[in-house]
Design a protein around this motif. Structure first.
Motif, PDB file in Angstrom:
ATOM      1  N   GLY A   1     -22.998 -22.606 -48.571  1.00  0.00           N
ATOM      2  CA  GLY A   1     -24.193 -23.133 -49.216  1.00  0.00           C
ATOM      3  C   GLY A   1     -24.637 -24.277 -48.333  1.00  0.00           C
ATOM      4  O   GLY A   1     -23.866 -24.703 -47.465  1.00  0.00           O
ATOM      5  N   HIS A   2     -25.855 -24.793 -48.517  1.00  0.00           N
ATOM      6  CA  HIS A   2     -26.210 -25.933 -47.652  1.00  0.00           C
ATOM      7  C   HIS A   2     -26.286 -27.227 -48.435  1.00  0.00           C
ATOM      8  O   HIS A   2     -26.811 -27.297 -49.534  1.00  0.00           O
ATOM      9  CB  HIS A   2     -27.451 -25.662 -46.801  1.00  0.00           C
ATOM     10  N   LEU A   3     -25.720 -28.254 -47.795  1.00  0.00           N
ATOM     11  CA  LEU A   3     -25.577 -29.552 -48.437  1.00  0.00           C
ATOM     12  C   LEU A   3     -26.870 -30.357 -48.372  1.00  0.00           C
ATOM     13  O   LEU A   3     -27.162 -31.159 -49.257  1.00  0.00           O
ATOM     14  CB  LEU A   3     -24.445 -30.312 -47.718  1.00  0.00           C
TER      15      LEU A   3
ATOM     16  N   ASN B   1     -30.968 -27.494 -57.174  1.00  0.00           N
ATOM     17  CA  ASN B   1     -30.896 -26.037 -57.029  1.00  0.00           C
ATOM     18  C   ASN B   1     -30.856 -25.641 -55.559  1.00  0.00           C
ATOM     19  O   ASN B   1     -30.201 -24.675 -55.189  1.00  0.00           O
ATOM     20  CB  ASN B   1     -32.104 -25.411 -57.743  1.00  0.00           C
ATOM     21  N   ASP B   2     -31.606 -26.366 -54.733  1.00  0.00           N
ATOM     22  CA  ASP B   2     -31.703 -26.084 -53.294  1.00  0.00           C
ATOM     23  C   ASP B   2     -31.108 -27.236 -52.511  1.00  0.00           C
ATOM     24  O   ASP B   2     -31.799 -28.160 -52.146  1.00  0.00           O
ATOM     25  CB  ASP B   2     -33.177 -25.867 -52.923  1.00  0.00           C
ATOM     26  N   ASP B   3     -29.809 -27.272 -52.218  1.00  0.00           N
ATOM     27  CA  ASP B   3     -28.967 -26.144 -52.538  1.00  0.00           C
ATOM     28  C   ASP B   3     -27.628 -26.641 -53.088  1.00  0.00           C
ATOM     29  O   ASP B   3     -26.574 -26.139 -52.701  1.00  0.00           O
ATOM     30  CB  ASP B   3     -28.800 -25.277 -51.282  1.00  0.00           C
ATOM     31  N   ALA B   4     -27.698 -27.646 -53.990  1.00  0.00           N
ATOM     32  CA  ALA B   4     -26.443 -28.038 -54.641  1.00  0.00           C
ATOM     33  C   ALA B   4     -25.881 -26.854 -55.421  1.00  0.00           C
ATOM     34  O   ALA B   4     -24.666 -26.753 -55.614  1.00  0.00           O
ATOM     35  CB  ALA B   4     -26.663 -29.234 -55.560  1.00  0.00           C
TER      36      ALA B   4
ATOM     37  N   GLY C   1     -28.178 -29.420 -42.197  1.00  0.00           N
ATOM     38  CA  GLY C   1     -29.250 -29.077 -41.264  1.00  0.00           C
ATOM     39  C   GLY C   1     -30.005 -27.796 -41.566  1.00  0.00           C
ATOM     40  O   GLY C   1     -30.761 -27.325 -40.709  1.00  0.00           O
ATOM     41  N   GLU C   2     -29.840 -27.239 -42.776  1.00  0.00           N
ATOM     42  CA  GLU C   2     -30.558 -25.993 -43.077  1.00  0.00           C
ATOM     43  C   GLU C   2     -32.055 -26.218 -43.018  1.00  0.00           C
ATOM     44  O   GLU C   2     -32.789 -25.498 -42.337  1.00  0.00           O
ATOM     45  CB  GLU C   2     -30.152 -25.467 -44.461  1.00  0.00           C
ATOM     46  N   GLU C   3     -32.497 -27.256 -43.717  1.00  0.00           N
ATOM     47  CA  GLU C   3     -33.945 -27.490 -43.818  1.00  0.00           C
ATOM     48  C   GLU C   3     -34.555 -27.912 -42.471  1.00  0.00           C
ATOM     49  O   GLU C   3     -35.741 -27.739 -42.248  1.00  0.00           O
ATOM     50  CB  GLU C   3     -34.245 -28.558 -44.878  1.00  0.00           C
ATOM     51  N   GLN C   4     -33.713 -28.451 -41.570  1.00  0.00           N
ATOM     52  CA  GLN C   4     -34.241 -28.878 -40.264  1.00  0.00           C
ATOM     53  C   GLN C   4     -34.220 -27.720 -39.267  1.00  0.00           C
ATOM     54  O   GLN C   4     -34.522 -27.911 -38.092  1.00  0.00           O
ATOM     55  CB  GLN C   4     -33.442 -30.066 -39.712  1.00  0.00           C
TER      56      GLN C   4
ATOM     57  N   ASN D   1     -25.171 -18.585 -49.874  1.00  0.00           N
ATOM     58  CA  ASN D   1     -25.733 -18.832 -51.204  1.00  0.00           C
ATOM     59  C   ASN D   1     -26.746 -19.954 -51.123  1.00  0.00           C
ATOM     60  O   ASN D   1     -26.407 -21.086 -50.792  1.00  0.00           O
ATOM     61  CB  ASN D   1     -24.611 -19.238 -52.160  1.00  0.00           C
ATOM     62  N   ASP D   2     -27.977 -19.648 -51.441  1.00  0.00           N
ATOM     63  CA  ASP D   2     -29.027 -20.658 -51.299  1.00  0.00           C
ATOM     64  C   ASP D   2     -30.051 -20.459 -52.413  1.00  0.00           C
ATOM     65  O   ASP D   2     -30.725 -19.431 -52.444  1.00  0.00           O
ATOM     66  CB  ASP D   2     -29.663 -20.503 -49.905  1.00  0.00           C
ATOM     67  N   ILE D   3     -30.158 -21.443 -53.298  1.00  0.00           N
ATOM     68  CA  ILE D   3     -31.085 -21.416 -54.443  1.00  0.00           C
ATOM     69  C   ILE D   3     -30.639 -20.328 -55.412  1.00  0.00           C
ATOM     70  O   ILE D   3     -31.158 -19.216 -55.419  1.00  0.00           O
ATOM     71  CB  ILE D   3     -32.552 -21.181 -53.992  1.00  0.00           C
ATOM     72  N   MET D   4     -29.686 -20.652 -56.277  1.00  0.00           N
ATOM     73  CA  MET D   4     -29.111 -19.598 -57.119  1.00  0.00           C
ATOM     74  C   MET D   4     -28.837 -20.014 -58.558  1.00  0.00           C
ATOM     75  O   MET D   4     -28.114 -19.315 -59.256  1.00  0.00           O
ATOM     76  CB  MET D   4     -27.827 -19.077 -56.480  1.00  0.00           C
TER      77      MET D   4
END
Ligand code: ZN
Length: 442
Positions: free
Chosen positions: A126-128, A146-149, A178-181, A206-209
């Motif tokens: 998942g991304h922090l 949610n995105d993305d805790a 760094g997902e969003e970057q 797992n991203d936004i679930m």
């Protein structure tokens, strides 16, 4: 159960047989635990990739240290089999979404397989990091519940429960940064996996679930989960384009097989949940952390909720025209997140406990015949009690039948002209490997 009518495959009742141990673990997945992880993650204020890494309470540095601390707690009862750490690298400004040197860190836990000869690795991510409207704003409140805790909570809960297991293969749990970057943490990790030659057989991103409703449609639904998979990643096309075209295998790439596996195993263990296979690498023109893995030749899928709510995604926290914007935990459905986490856990347990892939799987073409003869070699690791030969109509999305055999060959009275086949090894407890599509055997 197999029903034969005039030689055709017809739909039959499905028998659900669950491994009691996996079933027990699925029951341990707790909506309360998931909620508590998310409550903690939002307390870091922002988890933006460019936010502080030195403040003990705020920013992505504090967040990744907390994730590692949780992993370390879970690792305590594993006799040293699970280790946790922040895997850091320094990024230079890239003229896009990184405007200063950044200390990037993925929070990881590695649960080493119990069989030292077993080199297989299965990975959940998942991304922090989180964001607001302005992608470069590293200080505004960005709860990212949610995105993305939600994805990170699924990783933590899976680590908590699976750390008690003793499966032969290795499982890696990771909260990437760094997902969003620009998928930077996942890119760093995927490159490392490739360079170090990991035998990484599946990546569950797992991203936004954890939210059950959409912003525009008023649909509320916590009984469906989407799994995105690419049909023909470049690595398969580059290597095998001629074979894929000759054999019509455009719907049978490794990521697509993994997606089918997630559907079958997820629905086997998790009640009141339908897994929707989406035949696309990701949402329309959008991206996720599975992609850097696919680009480097690994099978990877994106697991994500059925209906996204864009009022709560990538938004500054604010109220406008009576609408609350922002990615706040009050909009989440923790029961839905529990089910979606359980899908991951069931798949990881089933994979890590399965024997290795059947090797050199072939479909015989020496003679023209209306039956199909498949043969293979035993896996490099694990002791299968037998094998499933999978079969489906060429126009079907999902495998329709599984024929069990204890041999390493099977002749089926179905023409290879009209059906697709694959082979899985299966353990004593019924845990099957990923499906291997046969090559031509002469
Ligand atoms: Zn995301």
């Amino acid at each position: 159960m197999v029903i034969l009518l005039s030689g055709l495959i017809t739909r039959a009742q499905t028998t659900i047989i669950r491994d009691p141990f996996i079933e027990k673990m699925v029951k341990e997945v707790s909506a309360d635990s998931l909620q508590s992880y998310i409550n903690q993650l939002v307390k870091f204020g922002t988890r933006h990739t460019l936010s502080t890494v030195t403040d003990p309470k705020k920013g992505i540095g504090a967040a990744r240290n907390w994730v590692v601390q949780k992993f370390t707690e879970f690792a305590q009862k594993t006799n040293g089999r699970m280790t946790a750490f922040v895997d850091t690298t320094t990024l230079q400004p890239d003229g896009r979404r990184v405007n200063k040197p950044v200390n990037l860190g993925n929070a990881m836990a590695i649960l080493k397989g119990a069989d030292p000869a077993d080199k297989r690795v299965f990975l959940i991510s998942g991304h922090l990091d989180s964001r607001v409207t302005d992608i470069m704003n590293a200080t505004a409140a960005a709860p990212g519940a949610n995105d993305d805790a939600s994805g990170v909570a699924a990783v933590l809960e899976s680590a908590r429960i699976l750390s008690q297991t003793n499966y032969p293969a290795t499982i890696i749990f990771v909260a990437v940064s760094g997902e969003e970057q620009g998928l930077l943490g996942a890119g760093y990790l995927a490159e490392k996996a490739k360079k170090e030659g990991w035998q990484l057989e599946a990546v569950l991103n797992n991203d936004i679930m954890g939210s059950n409703n959409s912003s525009e449609t008023n649909i509320i639904d916590n009984t469906r989960l989407r799994v995105f998979s690419e049909g023909l990643p470049v690595y398969e096309l580059d290597k095998n384009a001629a074979t894929i075209r000759n054999m019509g295998l455009e719907n049978d790439g490794a990521s697509r097989q993994l997606a089918r596996y997630v559907k079958e195993i997820g629905e086997r263990y998790v009640d009141q949940l339908e897994i929707k296979l989406i035949y696309r690498n990701d949402r329309f023109l959008r991206g996720g952390d599975h992609t850097p893995f696919i680009q480097r030749g690994f099978a990877a899928v994106r697991i994500t909720e059925m209906n996204e709510n864009f009022y709560h995604q990538h938004q500054d926290i604010r109220k406008e025209n009576g609408i609350q914007y922002g990615d706040l935990q009050e909009f989440m459905d923790f029961e839905y997140l529990r089910k979606n986490t359980a899908v991951n856990l069931a798949c990881l347990a089933n994979l890590a406990g399965s024997p290795g892939l059947p090797q050199e799987v072939k479909i015989d073409v020496k003679n023209l015949t209306n039956s199909s003869y498949l043969y293979w070699k035993t896996p490099a690791v694990g002791k299968p009690k037998g094998y499933y030969v999978l079969i489906r109509e060429t126009s079907e999305a999902q495998w329709q039948k599984k024929f069990f055999t204890t041999e390493t060959a099977l002749r089926l009275p179905y023409s290879k002209d009209n059906y697709f086949f694959a082979v899985q090894s299966v353990s004593e407890n019924g845990q099957e490997s990923l499906a291997v599509v046969p090559q031509v055997g002469r």
